[in-house]
Design a protein around this motif. Sequence first.
Motif: not given
Length: 97
Positions: A19-36
């Motif tokens: 999860i330390g990669h900036p793009i993957r972290l951004c993807i995960l943040k979006g999924l966490y905040v906004e959902g599926e």
Amino acid sequence: MNNLTNEIFQETAEILKVIGHPIRLCILKGLYVEGEKNVTTMQECLNIPQSTVSQHLGILKNKGIIKGRRNGLEINYSICNEKVIKILETLLKEELI
């Protein structure tokens, strides 16, 4: 350090590497905040090629961090790893990402 503690540290270190990669972290943040979300929605939000998003999603999925749910022709992704959710909660609380 006993074997169980070592296993837990190894597993956590592997998650942090993924999860330390900036793009993957951004993807995960979006999924966490906004959902599926589906790949197209993520690609438009990140402003990077769809193939790049798909490549990073594949890495996250292979590590058991996200899962996909088919909805017709598209696949909607969500976070399925509780450790990752806890990490994101901590990061978002501190507003680091």
